[in-house]
Design an enzyme around this catalytic site. Structure first.
Site, short mmCIF file in Angstrom:
data_model
loop_
_atom_site.label_atom_id
_atom_site.label_comp_id
_atom_site.label_asym_id
_atom_site.label_seq_id
_atom_site.Cartn_x
_atom_site.Cartn_y
_atom_site.Cartn_z
N GLU A 74 38.24 33.85 52.32
CA GLU A 74 38.83 33.62 53.65
C GLU A 74 38.55 34.80 54.58
O GLU A 74 38.74 35.96 54.21
CB GLU A 74 40.34 33.44 53.52
CG GLU A 74 40.75 32.14 52.86
CD GLU A 74 42.26 32.08 52.65
OE1 GLU A 74 42.98 31.82 53.60
OE2 GLU A 74 42.70 32.33 51.51
N ASP A 97 34.59 38.09 49.11
CA ASP A 97 35.87 37.50 49.50
C ASP A 97 35.60 36.14 50.15
O ASP A 97 34.49 35.89 50.63
CB ASP A 97 36.56 38.48 50.47
CG ASP A 97 37.86 37.94 51.03
OD1 ASP A 97 38.61 37.27 50.29
OD2 ASP A 97 38.12 38.18 52.23
MG LIG Z 1 39.76 37.70 53.47
#
Ligand SMILES: [Mg+2]
Length: 201
Positions: free
Chosen positions: A13, A11
């Site tokens: 962010e 992932d």
């Molecule tokens: Mg995230």
């Protein structure tokens, strides 16, 4: 096992870089841009609200890009990806972010292969819509890799990562919120990227 057999689905962010929309909310002063999928679970509905708010406040895509120049990857994020590659993993960034916002950050992360969405822009430079990467959840990407016999490590920090983390050979929840943690007590939670490198050996 050769390098084609090991995939890391990471992932963006909250894992490699800070959350972008809170930074945009702070810099534009548009309080409603602090809303997340916690308040509006349907991501497309959330994005449509963000697009309306940006337009109402006269914030164009170029304005967003200028604001996001202040954002840098977390310390150790580039090194984390480099160590994964040295360990024989192909790295794929699996994110619900948008290329138009994230590309400078991805460049600072060494330009990893990234599967994220795109924004569309109108004649006046305002964000007008979302062009979503075709997948049903991040776990679909992991499922495909597993079906090809690959070993998959996955890392995420939020609700939209949980299914991907459960599906992976090894899934790690990095510094989750208390609500994410309680929604996924079965997923290994860690406090740092370094800890993940130690655990995958
Ligand atoms: Mg995230």
């Amino acid at each position: 096992m050769n390098s084609m057999d090991k995939l890391a689905c990471i992932d963006l962010e909250g894992v490699l870089v800070p959350e972008l929309w809170p930074a945009i909310a702070v810099r534009t002063g548009i309080r409603d841009l602090f809303a997340t999928t916690r308040e509006i679970p349907d991501y497309d509905a959330l994005m449509r609200q963000r697009i309306v708010l940006l337009r109402q406040h006269g914030v164009t895509l170029s304005d967003l890009q200028r604001i996001l120049k202040a954002i840098k990857p977390f310390n150790g994020a580039l090194a984390f990806l480099q160590v994964l590659e040295a360990k024989g993993y192909r790295v794929n960034i699996i994110s619900d972010c948008f290329h138009e916002l994230a590309d400078p950050l991805l460049h600072l992360l060494g330009g990893p292969t990234t599967l994220c969405h795109r924004l569309t822009v109108d004649d006046e430079g305002f964000v007008s819509g979302c062009d979503y990467y075709p997948r049903k959840g991040k776990e679909e990407h992991v499922d495909k890799a597993l079906a090809q016999g690959q070993q998959v490590v996955a890392v995420g920090d939020a609700f939209n990562d949980i299914n991907m983390l459960r599906q992976a050979s090894q899934g790690f929840l990095l510094n989750p919120s208390i609500s994410t943690l309680s929604a996924a007590p079965d997923v290994r939670a860690v406090e740092s990227l370094e800890e993940i490198l130690e655990l995958i050996g």
